[in-house]
Motif scaffolding. Structure first.
Motif, PDB file in Angstrom:
ATOM      1  N   SER A  37       0.916  -0.991  -0.092  1.00  0.00           N
ATOM      2  CA  SER A  37      -0.084   0.011   0.120  1.00  0.00           C
ATOM      3  C   SER A  37       0.765   1.150  -0.070  1.00  0.00           C
ATOM      4  CB  SER A  37      -0.985  -0.090   1.054  1.00  0.00           C
ATOM      5  OG  SER A  37      -1.648   1.166   1.241  1.00  0.00           O
ATOM      6  N   ALA A  38       1.846   1.096   0.813  1.00  0.00           N
ATOM      7  CA  ALA A  38       2.939   2.319   0.958  1.00  0.00           C
ATOM      8  C   ALA A  38       3.583   2.574  -0.420  1.00  0.00           C
ATOM      9  CB  ALA A  38       3.878   2.403   2.166  1.00  0.00           C
ATOM     10  N   ALA A  39       3.981   1.503  -1.030  1.00  0.00           N
ATOM     11  CA  ALA A  39       4.739   1.396  -2.293  1.00  0.00           C
ATOM     12  C   ALA A  39       4.001   1.816  -3.523  1.00  0.00           C
ATOM     13  CB  ALA A  39       5.571   0.173  -2.623  1.00  0.00           C
ATOM     14  N   ASP A  40       2.860   1.693  -3.413  1.00  0.00           N
ATOM     15  CA  ASP A  40       1.999   2.140  -4.622  1.00  0.00           C
ATOM     16  C   ASP A  40       1.337   3.495  -4.531  1.00  0.00           C
ATOM     17  OD1 ASP A  40       2.408  -0.383  -5.736  1.00  0.00           O
ATOM     18  OD2 ASP A  40       0.624  -1.254  -5.381  1.00  0.00           O
ATOM     19  N   SER A  41       1.513   3.945  -3.264  1.00  0.00           N
ATOM     20  CA  SER A  41       0.892   5.311  -3.239  1.00  0.00           C
ATOM     21  C   SER A  41       1.396   6.449  -3.833  1.00  0.00           C
ATOM     22  CB  SER A  41       1.007   5.830  -1.698  1.00  0.00           C
ATOM     23  OG  SER A  41       2.217   6.123  -1.332  1.00  0.00           O
ATOM     24  N   LEU A  61      -3.731  11.864 -17.039  1.00  0.00           N
ATOM     25  CA  LEU A  61      -5.016  11.770 -17.008  1.00  0.00           C
ATOM     26  C   LEU A  61      -5.575  11.998 -15.701  1.00  0.00           C
ATOM     27  CD1 LEU A  61      -5.390   8.983 -19.717  1.00  0.00           C
ATOM     28  CD2 LEU A  61      -6.086  11.318 -20.080  1.00  0.00           C
ATOM     29  N   SER A  62      -6.639  12.557 -15.204  1.00  0.00           N
ATOM     30  CA  SER A  62      -6.949  12.519 -13.898  1.00  0.00           C
ATOM     31  C   SER A  62      -7.255  11.314 -13.170  1.00  0.00           C
ATOM     32  CB  SER A  62      -8.505  13.421 -13.967  1.00  0.00           C
ATOM     33  OG  SER A  62      -9.361  12.838 -14.447  1.00  0.00           O
ATOM     34  N   THR A  63      -7.619   9.990 -13.957  1.00  0.00           N
ATOM     35  CA  THR A  63      -8.120   8.705 -13.387  1.00  0.00           C
ATOM     36  C   THR A  63      -6.870   8.132 -13.397  1.00  0.00           C
ATOM     37  OG1 THR A  63      -8.503   7.804 -15.650  1.00  0.00           O
ATOM     38  CG2 THR A  63     -10.369   8.932 -14.168  1.00  0.00           C
ATOM     39  N   VAL A  64      -5.492   8.530 -13.642  1.00  0.00           N
ATOM     40  CA  VAL A  64      -4.339   7.694 -13.509  1.00  0.00           C
ATOM     41  C   VAL A  64      -3.451   7.986 -12.284  1.00  0.00           C
ATOM     42  CG1 VAL A  64      -2.293   7.222 -14.846  1.00  0.00           C
ATOM     43  CG2 VAL A  64      -4.268   7.558 -16.271  1.00  0.00           C
ATOM     44  N   ARG A  72       3.781   4.722 -17.901  1.00  0.00           N
ATOM     45  CA  ARG A  72       3.595   5.322 -19.321  1.00  0.00           C
ATOM     46  C   ARG A  72       4.570   5.902 -19.852  1.00  0.00           C
ATOM     47  NH1 ARG A  72      -2.668   7.707 -19.505  1.00  0.00           N
ATOM     48  NH2 ARG A  72      -3.654   5.712 -19.181  1.00  0.00           N
ATOM     49  N   LEU A  73       5.368   6.870 -18.947  1.00  0.00           N
ATOM     50  CA  LEU A  73       6.318   7.577 -19.466  1.00  0.00           C
ATOM     51  C   LEU A  73       7.543   6.477 -19.730  1.00  0.00           C
ATOM     52  CD1 LEU A  73       6.507  10.714 -16.945  1.00  0.00           C
ATOM     53  CD2 LEU A  73       6.204  10.606 -19.378  1.00  0.00           C
TER      54      LEU A  73
END
Length: 108
Positions: A37-41, A61-64, A72-73
């Protein structure tokens, strides 16, 4: 008194993870649910993005989530600056990569 890393609040753990590399952030997420959870924040991944907003705006994008934006980059780099330069992030280290076309170069 002995302290365990998992005793810290999730926000503190995310701040610590932000000082590592993207590769390390992904690896630490496999340890436990709290660390995942911390690593994906967003707090952990914001530091891995480039500071120049022009490099991020085309992909945001606002939902990403910030992590998804970073990934994506790292994918196929878009051409910028009239198709003469390309920018992407190196997935493992988070380093910024630039590619210049031969037409962009001038030999004096």
């Amino acid at each position: 008194m002995e302290m365990n890393l998992l005793d810290l609040p999730e926000e503190c753990i995310a701040a610590v993870i932000s000082f590592t590399s993207p590769h390390d952030a992904c690896r630490i997420s496999a340890v436990s649910k709290l660390l995942r959870s911390a690593a994906d924040s967003n707090a952990a991944w914001e530091r891995f993005l480039p500071s120049d907003p022009r490099l991020v705006n085309d992909h945001s994008l606002s939902t990403v989530s910030i992590k998804q934006l970073f990934l994506r980059l790292c994918e196929s780099p878009p051409l910028t600056d009239d198709g003469r330069t390309s920018f992407w992030m190196e997935k493992r280290s988070g380093k910024k990569c630039w590619m210049l076309s031969a037409r962009k170069l001038e030999i004096v």
